[in-house]
Design a protein around this motif. Sequence first.
Motif, PDB file in Angstrom:
ATOM      1  N   SER A 216       0.806  -1.222   0.000  1.00  0.00           N
ATOM      2  CA  SER A 216       0.000   0.000   0.000  1.00  0.00           C
ATOM      3  C   SER A 216       0.840   1.274   0.000  1.00  0.00           C
ATOM      4  CB  SER A 216      -0.933   0.017   1.217  1.00  0.00           C
ATOM      5  OG  SER A 216      -0.192  -0.112   2.420  1.00  0.00           O
ATOM      6  N   ASP A 217       2.124   1.159   0.349  1.00  0.00           N
ATOM      7  CA  ASP A 217       3.003   2.330   0.298  1.00  0.00           C
ATOM      8  C   ASP A 217       4.442   1.857   0.127  1.00  0.00           C
ATOM      9  OD1 ASP A 217       4.186   1.832   2.987  1.00  0.00           O
ATOM     10  OD2 ASP A 217       2.201   2.402   3.697  1.00  0.00           O
ATOM     11  N   THR A 218       5.360   2.791  -0.029  1.00  0.00           N
ATOM     12  CA  THR A 218       6.751   2.456  -0.318  1.00  0.00           C
ATOM     13  C   THR A 218       7.479   1.846   0.872  1.00  0.00           C
ATOM     14  OG1 THR A 218       7.345   4.742   0.204  1.00  0.00           O
ATOM     15  CG2 THR A 218       6.960   4.207  -2.109  1.00  0.00           C
ATOM     16  N   ASP A 219       6.904   1.955   2.068  1.00  0.00           N
ATOM     17  CA  ASP A 219       7.540   1.389   3.257  1.00  0.00           C
ATOM     18  C   ASP A 219       7.092  -0.048   3.517  1.00  0.00           C
ATOM     19  OD1 ASP A 219       8.896   3.772   3.777  1.00  0.00           O
ATOM     20  OD2 ASP A 219       7.198   4.600   4.895  1.00  0.00           O
ATOM     21  N   GLU A 220       6.190  -0.526   2.697  1.00  0.00           N
ATOM     22  CA  GLU A 220       5.639  -1.863   2.914  1.00  0.00           C
ATOM     23  C   GLU A 220       6.080  -2.797   1.792  1.00  0.00           C
ATOM     24  OE1 GLU A 220       1.226  -4.031   3.065  1.00  0.00           O
ATOM     25  OE2 GLU A 220       1.408  -1.850   3.219  1.00  0.00           O
ATOM     26  N   GLU A 221       6.296  -4.046   2.147  1.00  0.00           N
ATOM     27  CA  GLU A 221       6.620  -5.064   1.158  1.00  0.00           C
ATOM     28  C   GLU A 221       5.432  -6.008   0.969  1.00  0.00           C
ATOM     29  OE1 GLU A 221      10.121  -7.296   1.900  1.00  0.00           O
ATOM     30  OE2 GLU A 221      11.489  -5.680   1.319  1.00  0.00           O
TER      31      GLU A 221
ATOM     32  N   GLU B  22      15.354  -1.631 -16.135  1.00  0.00           N
ATOM     33  CA  GLU B  22      16.195  -0.710 -16.885  1.00  0.00           C
ATOM     34  C   GLU B  22      15.402   0.075 -17.928  1.00  0.00           C
ATOM     35  OE1 GLU B  22      16.813  -3.978 -16.781  1.00  0.00           O
ATOM     36  OE2 GLU B  22      18.451  -4.113 -15.312  1.00  0.00           O
ATOM     37  N   GLU B  23      14.231  -0.421 -18.289  1.00  0.00           N
ATOM     38  CA  GLU B  23      13.458   0.203 -19.361  1.00  0.00           C
ATOM     39  C   GLU B  23      12.412   1.160 -18.797  1.00  0.00           C
ATOM     40  OE1 GLU B  23      11.861  -3.280 -21.151  1.00  0.00           O
ATOM     41  OE2 GLU B  23      13.491  -3.477 -22.604  1.00  0.00           O
ATOM     42  N   SER B  24      11.987   2.087 -19.658  1.00  0.00           N
ATOM     43  CA  SER B  24      10.939   3.028 -19.272  1.00  0.00           C
ATOM     44  C   SER B  24       9.623   2.761 -19.998  1.00  0.00           C
ATOM     45  CB  SER B  24      11.392   4.468 -19.566  1.00  0.00           C
ATOM     46  OG  SER B  24      11.690   4.622 -20.943  1.00  0.00           O
ATOM     47  N   GLU B  25       9.642   1.875 -20.990  1.00  0.00           N
ATOM     48  CA  GLU B  25       8.445   1.583 -21.765  1.00  0.00           C
ATOM     49  C   GLU B  25       7.817   0.275 -21.295  1.00  0.00           C
ATOM     50  OE1 GLU B  25       6.974   3.415 -24.095  1.00  0.00           O
ATOM     51  OE2 GLU B  25       8.460   5.015 -23.838  1.00  0.00           O
ATOM     52  N   PHE B  26       6.516   0.332 -21.052  1.00  0.00           N
ATOM     53  CA  PHE B  26       5.772  -0.862 -20.684  1.00  0.00           C
ATOM     54  C   PHE B  26       5.305  -1.615 -21.928  1.00  0.00           C
ATOM     55  CE2 PHE B  26       5.218   1.213 -16.529  1.00  0.00           C
ATOM     56  CZ  PHE B  26       5.377   0.124 -15.685  1.00  0.00           C
TER      57      PHE B  26
ATOM     58  N   ALA C   3       8.579   3.958  -6.212  1.00  0.00           N
ATOM     59  CA  ALA C   3       8.489   5.289  -5.600  1.00  0.00           C
ATOM     60  C   ALA C   3       8.063   6.353  -6.605  1.00  0.00           C
ATOM     61  CB  ALA C   3       9.826   5.643  -4.962  1.00  0.00           C
ATOM     62  N   SER C   4       8.603   6.271  -7.818  1.00  0.00           N
ATOM     63  CA  SER C   4       8.253   7.231  -8.873  1.00  0.00           C
ATOM     64  C   SER C   4       7.671   6.467 -10.053  1.00  0.00           C
ATOM     65  CB  SER C   4       9.488   8.024  -9.301  1.00  0.00           C
ATOM     66  OG  SER C   4      10.046   8.724  -8.211  1.00  0.00           O
ATOM     67  N   PRO C   5       6.390   6.173 -10.009  1.00  0.00           N
ATOM     68  CA  PRO C   5       5.785   5.332 -11.058  1.00  0.00           C
ATOM     69  C   PRO C   5       5.808   6.008 -12.425  1.00  0.00           C
ATOM     70  CG  PRO C   5       4.096   6.258  -9.613  1.00  0.00           C
ATOM     71  CD  PRO C   5       5.406   6.571  -8.981  1.00  0.00           C
TER      72      PRO C   5
ATOM     73  N   GLU D 213       1.824   0.033  -9.498  1.00  0.00           N
ATOM     74  CA  GLU D 213       3.072  -0.250 -10.207  1.00  0.00           C
ATOM     75  C   GLU D 213       4.070  -0.747  -9.167  1.00  0.00           C
ATOM     76  OE1 GLU D 213       6.474   2.051 -12.905  1.00  0.00           O
ATOM     77  OE2 GLU D 213       4.391   2.795 -12.880  1.00  0.00           O
ATOM     78  N   VAL D 214       4.515  -1.986  -9.316  1.00  0.00           N
ATOM     79  CA  VAL D 214       5.357  -2.608  -8.295  1.00  0.00           C
ATOM     80  C   VAL D 214       6.603  -3.205  -8.929  1.00  0.00           C
ATOM     81  CG1 VAL D 214       3.491  -3.101  -6.670  1.00  0.00           C
ATOM     82  CG2 VAL D 214       4.011  -4.750  -8.484  1.00  0.00           C
ATOM     83  N   GLU D 215       7.700  -3.109  -8.202  1.00  0.00           N
ATOM     84  CA  GLU D 215       8.923  -3.799  -8.594  1.00  0.00           C
ATOM     85  C   GLU D 215       8.920  -5.168  -7.935  1.00  0.00           C
ATOM     86  OE1 GLU D 215      13.797  -3.154  -8.671  1.00  0.00           O
ATOM     87  OE2 GLU D 215      12.461  -1.597  -7.874  1.00  0.00           O
TER      88      GLU D 215
END
Length: 222
Positions: free
Chosen positions: A88-93, A182-186, A126-128, A136-138
């Motif tokens: 739900s946020d950047t501090d959570e996994e 590494e890419e910026s295009e989905f 952090a910066s979707p 958007e998740v890594e």
Amino acid sequence: MKTLGESVLLLQYNTHFISLLNWHQKHHRLHYIHIKEVRMSHRYLLCFALFCAGCEIVQDSSGYVYDTATVPVVYHTSLWEGSFQVPSDTDEEGSGIEKYTYVERSEQTDEYECQLDWQLRLEEVASPLCEECLFEVEIFAQLQTTSVNDGTCDSLADATFVYALHENYQDSGMALLYRSVEESEFQPFIQTANHSADFIAELQLEDETFRYRGGYYHYLLP
């Protein structure tokens, strides 16, 4: 009287024509019947039962119908599926699983060349890059030792990538998007607009749980 190998049966029912064409392959042992237009009526089923008594009838993806007693049924599977909890946020996994099942051709529905399993760890980006996306998740995917691979899927191993879920991608419905870190295009990975009787494309986001399936499963080859 014509034999089964020579006959062409033409049935008419309520202006619907059914053309049954059969021919032989390899020493006249394989009988294929091509249905060009099918009207499932009681009259058609009765006539076809008389025409092919004792046959177990299967229709493949190209429209051919044949007797499985003499012609092997060949399946193809290439299916991605998984589920995970969306942070739900950047501090959570978040965590989850992903699976890939593959076989090029098989006469058995339980034989595969690859059955791969990954454990997933997720972090919110952090910066979707996809501002319209629902998330958007890594993803950090670790291949499990329980995976089965005959060498066909050696290129699939541990990986890090990004998933994003778009609610209406290119005005064609929900889509799971993919890009490398590494890419910026989905690129679209699974699009619900592609779902059909032959191809699976399922996406579901309920609360913070996301589930997905995409690809071919026990697809009957011509």
